[in-house]
Design an enzyme around this catalytic site. Structure first.
Site, mmCIF file in Angstrom:
data_model
loop_
_atom_site.group_PDB
_atom_site.id
_atom_site.type_symbol
_atom_site.label_atom_id
_atom_site.label_comp_id
_atom_site.label_asym_id
_atom_site.label_seq_id
_atom_site.Cartn_x
_atom_site.Cartn_y
_atom_site.Cartn_z
ATOM 1 N N ASP A 144 0.796 -0.954 0.160
ATOM 2 C CA ASP A 144 0.120 0.029 -0.084
ATOM 3 C C ASP A 144 0.672 1.215 -0.037
ATOM 4 O OD1 ASP A 144 -1.594 1.727 -0.339
ATOM 5 O OD2 ASP A 144 -2.732 1.082 1.929
ATOM 6 N N ALA A 225 -12.151 5.970 8.302
ATOM 7 C CA ALA A 225 -12.574 7.611 8.111
ATOM 8 C C ALA A 225 -13.281 7.345 9.711
ATOM 9 C CB ALA A 225 -13.452 8.063 7.247
ATOM 10 N N GLU A 226 -13.548 7.991 10.350
ATOM 11 C CA GLU A 226 -13.980 8.718 12.084
ATOM 12 C C GLU A 226 -13.892 9.804 12.521
ATOM 13 O OE1 GLU A 226 -11.428 5.454 13.691
ATOM 14 O OE2 GLU A 226 -9.973 6.733 14.710
ATOM 15 N N HIS A 335 3.454 7.114 5.475
ATOM 16 C CA HIS A 335 3.793 6.253 6.484
ATOM 17 C C HIS A 335 4.553 4.869 5.554
ATOM 18 C CE1 HIS A 335 0.368 5.051 8.531
ATOM 19 N NE2 HIS A 335 -0.325 4.285 7.295
ATOM 20 N N ASN A 336 4.170 5.118 4.174
ATOM 21 C CA ASN A 336 4.638 3.830 3.470
ATOM 22 C C ASN A 336 5.412 4.540 2.502
ATOM 23 O OD1 ASN A 336 3.362 1.793 5.695
ATOM 24 N ND2 ASN A 336 2.724 0.354 3.444
ATOM 25 N N PRO A 367 -1.807 6.690 15.286
ATOM 26 C CA PRO A 367 -3.319 6.807 15.716
ATOM 27 C C PRO A 367 -3.249 5.108 16.296
ATOM 28 C CG PRO A 367 -3.403 5.570 13.847
ATOM 29 C CD PRO A 367 -2.114 6.461 13.664
ATOM 30 N N HIS A 391 3.900 4.174 13.589
ATOM 31 C CA HIS A 391 3.211 4.871 12.362
ATOM 32 C C HIS A 391 1.392 4.190 13.424
ATOM 33 C CE1 HIS A 391 1.705 0.536 11.608
ATOM 34 N NE2 HIS A 391 1.421 1.070 10.831
ATOM 35 N N ALA A 393 -0.543 1.642 16.986
ATOM 36 C CA ALA A 393 -0.094 0.930 17.554
ATOM 37 C C ALA A 393 0.629 -0.394 17.507
ATOM 38 C CB ALA A 393 -1.891 0.306 18.573
ATOM 39 N N GLY A 394 0.056 -0.828 16.188
ATOM 40 C CA GLY A 394 1.110 -2.140 15.689
ATOM 41 C C GLY A 394 0.285 -3.575 16.514
#
EC number: 6.5.1.8
Length: 468
Positions: A144, A225-226, A335-336, A367, A391, A393-394
């Site tokens: 991505d 989306a939030e 972040h990619n 996030p 980027h 929590a993982g």
């Protein structure tokens, strides 16, 4: 002349037969054995000089063998990985360390770092940062390409938007899922679709229509989306915001099918160029930037990064317009991606696969999960981390593991306790599948400063696996 004499010169396999054939012609021309052996030594020493003559076939074979040998030598891994720093080692599974070790054995690697949200990925671990010299790794960027975050802080109090209104807006103005796009009548245009770059490569021209059809939308998995509450504890002159609680929109999206096809095309190409690369590193095959292939990927990668941000731009523009408001603040980061960056006075290619750029003063977004807070941060430019941070929590549970281990009722109870209304979403994206974001942030206080917190309230995602 015979094969034994040719073999003593060091010729092997196919070259022996070609050398014998050429030697026979030279014998017919009246040359002595010693003269022929001298010519054969000359072909060995500089085959390029003998192309086009009686030794043409032999010279071409030796040049081909030389190319294979050079490729093999250039693909050899270091016997041990270069050292690299790790943040939050207690939060990272052994598999991510193993993948990073392999990446740091690549002959092109010069520096690296592992972020506290790190977990196993394809090739480079998610949360891995890798600096290479004159080379880019498609899977070091990820499938991505350009996956990114965007936050819009609106000039409205946090409670200004009721739950049902937020749901209706997200349903009307966002789309999620593989292959999904807006209906043609509702599709919006964007400047990125009109760049000349689409005409620079046949592959990009082929994918242009797909990009048009999916502009302004999001994929599956952890894209979202939030609407939620953004809290700024103290006024910040750079942000231009007073302390307080605001209605805000946070999104996570990428380059859709366009970016995925670019990633897979160039990964296959890179692997073909490194046929002898150790099996453990095959997903880390690279393209040299001083080659046509490397330049083509760099061009396509950066276009995909701009396209991903364009998707966010349209999502935020549509929703702000529907609310009749202009955001007070908009922040975004990829972040990619791979960047050209000065490291110890030398230009290197820094790959961040699931890592946030965190140069000194740079704003970024980290996030949590669908029911946990995210953070607006300012980078501290830590050189040991190659100016990077986590980027998100993982994951602490893979997708299949989450589906097998988590009960739907427990996930629903977690969402209810946190006051979260979820549209779509799957068990594989449950909050319990992720590390605690507070733990991850606590492990990187030397990488970023936290400026504000976003708490989700109404979240939309793709339907996912095993819907919540």
């Amino acid at each position: 002349m015979n094969g034994k004499q040719i073999t003593k010169l060091g010729f092997e396999r196919k070259a022996i037969g070609l050398a014998l054939a050429a030697a026979s012609l030279r014998e017919g021309a009246g040359l002595s054995r010693e003269e022929i052996l001298g010519e054969l030594r000359g072909v060995q020493a500089n085959p390029d000089a003998f192309l086009g003559g009686v030794y043409d076939a032999l010279a071409a074979e030796l040049i081909a063998v030389r190319g294979v040998q050079e490729a093999r030598a250039s693909s050899d891994l270091r016997p041990a990985p270069l050292p690299y720093p790790v943040w939050g080692a207690d939060l990272i599974d052994p598999g991510a360390h193993t993948q990073m070790d392999v990446a740091m054995r690549l002959p092109i690697s010069r520096a690296g770092a592992l972020m506290p949200d790190a977990h196993v990925g394809y090739g480079l671990p998610i949360g891995g940062v890798l600096a290479t010299e004159n080379a880019v790794i498609p899977y070091g960027v990820g499938v991505d390409i350009g996956c990114s975050m965007m936050l819009s802080v609106l000039p409205l109090p946090s409670g200004a938007l009721k739950t049902e209104e937020a749901k209706a807006l997200l349903m009307r103005h966002t789309r999620f899922g593989a292959g999904v796009g807006f209906e043609k009548r509702d599709r919006e245009d964007h400047a990125v679709l009109h760049e000349d770059t689409w005409d620079a490569l046949p592959l990009l021209g082929h994918l242009h229509e797909k990009a048009i059809n999916q502009i302004g939308t999001s994929g599956s998995g952890n894209h979202f989306a939030e609407f939620g509450t953004f809290t700024l504890a103290a006024a910040d002159p750079e942000l231009g915001l007073e302390a307080g609680d605001y209605l805000a929109l946070l999104s996570h999206s990428g380059s859709r099918g366009f970016g995925a096809q670019v990633a897979n095309h160039f990964t296959r190409l890179a692997q073909d160029l490194h046929p002898t690369l150790d099996k453990s590193a095959q997903k880390l095959a690279w393209l040299r930037l001083d080659t046509e292939e490397g330049q083509a990927y760099w061009l396509a990668m950066n276009l995909a990064g701009r396209y991903a941000l364009a998707n966010h731009d349209l999502i935020h523009t549509r929703l702000a317009r529907a609310l009749g408001e202009t955001p007070l603040l908009r922040v975004s980061n990829s972040h990619n991606l791979a960047w050209k960056q000065q490291v110890d006075g030398k230009e290197l290619i820094v790959h961040r696969k699931g890592a946030t750029p965190a140069a000194a003063g740079q704003l970024g977004l980290i996030p949590g999960s669908m029911a946990d807070p995210g953070f607006l941060v300012r980078g501290r430019g830590n050189p040991a981390a190659l100016a990077s941070a986590s980027h998100g929590a993982g994951r602490q549970l893979g997708r299949k593991a989450a589906i097998n281990a988590l009960a739907k009722k427990d996930v629903q109870a977690y969402l209810e306790r946190h006051g979260i209304t979820l549209i779509g979403g799957g068990i594989d994206e449950a909050p319990q599948a992720y590390k605690r974001i507070e733990d991850v942030i606590a492990r990187q206080t030397d990488l970023v400063d936290v400026l504000g917190q976003f708490m989700p309230k109404v979240v939309r995602m793709d339907t996912g696996n095993e819907d919540v």
